[in-house]
Design a protein around this motif. Structure first.
Motif, short mmCIF file in Angstrom:
data_model
loop_
_atom_site.label_atom_id
_atom_site.label_comp_id
_atom_site.label_asym_id
_atom_site.label_seq_id
_atom_site.Cartn_x
_atom_site.Cartn_y
_atom_site.Cartn_z
N VAL A 55 0.84 -1.20 0.00
CA VAL A 55 0.00 0.00 0.00
C VAL A 55 0.87 1.25 0.00
O VAL A 55 0.57 2.23 -0.69
CB VAL A 55 -0.96 -0.02 1.22
N GLY A 56 1.95 1.24 0.75
CA GLY A 56 2.85 2.38 0.79
C GLY A 56 3.52 2.64 -0.55
O GLY A 56 3.67 3.80 -0.97
N GLN A 57 3.89 1.58 -1.24
CA GLN A 57 4.50 1.75 -2.56
C GLN A 57 3.50 2.32 -3.56
O GLN A 57 3.81 3.23 -4.32
CB GLN A 57 5.04 0.42 -3.07
N VAL A 58 2.28 1.79 -3.55
CA VAL A 58 1.27 2.25 -4.49
C VAL A 58 0.90 3.70 -4.22
O VAL A 58 0.82 4.52 -5.14
CB VAL A 58 0.02 1.33 -4.43
N SER A 59 0.66 4.04 -2.96
CA SER A 59 0.29 5.42 -2.65
C SER A 59 1.47 6.36 -2.88
O SER A 59 1.27 7.50 -3.31
CB SER A 59 -0.22 5.53 -1.22
N GLY A 60 2.69 5.90 -2.65
CA GLY A 60 3.86 6.73 -2.92
C GLY A 60 4.02 7.05 -4.39
O GLY A 60 4.37 8.17 -4.77
N VAL A 61 3.75 6.07 -5.24
CA VAL A 61 3.81 6.31 -6.68
C VAL A 61 2.74 7.31 -7.09
O VAL A 61 2.99 8.24 -7.88
CB VAL A 61 3.66 4.98 -7.47
N GLY A 62 1.53 7.16 -6.56
CA GLY A 62 0.46 8.10 -6.87
C GLY A 62 0.78 9.51 -6.43
O GLY A 62 0.56 10.48 -7.17
N ILE A 63 1.32 9.65 -5.23
CA ILE A 63 1.69 10.97 -4.73
C ILE A 63 2.83 11.55 -5.55
O ILE A 63 2.84 12.75 -5.88
CB ILE A 63 2.04 10.89 -3.23
N GLY A 64 3.80 10.72 -5.92
CA GLY A 64 4.92 11.21 -6.73
C GLY A 64 4.48 11.70 -8.10
O GLY A 64 4.93 12.75 -8.57
#
Length: 67
Positions: free
Chosen positions: A43-52
């Motif tokens: 979840v952290g990787q997916v949300s981090g990509v979205g935020i980036g």
């Protein structure tokens, strides 16, 4: 003079907000998971990509295009 692309800015801000909301929403499901650490890592990787991607859109929107 450069003209700001406000569509990029608003879309980027919306994507960043959705990434944060996704992360916080999935934290509520973490106790029910069989492997909470692996779930939150994903979840952290997916949300981090979205935020980036959202922040990149904001930057490109604020840089703008030549008029």
């Amino acid at each position: 003079m450069r003209q700001k692309n406000m569509r990029f800015v608003w879309t980027g801000l919306g994507l960043a907000v959705l990434g944060v909301l996704f992360f916080l929403g999935m934290m509520g499901m973490m106790p029910k998971s069989n492997d909470p650490a692996a779930m939150m890592r994903t979840v952290g990787q997916v949300s981090g990509v979205g935020i980036g991607i959202g922040l990149a859109l904001v930057v490109f929107g604020l840089i703008g295009k030549k008029v």
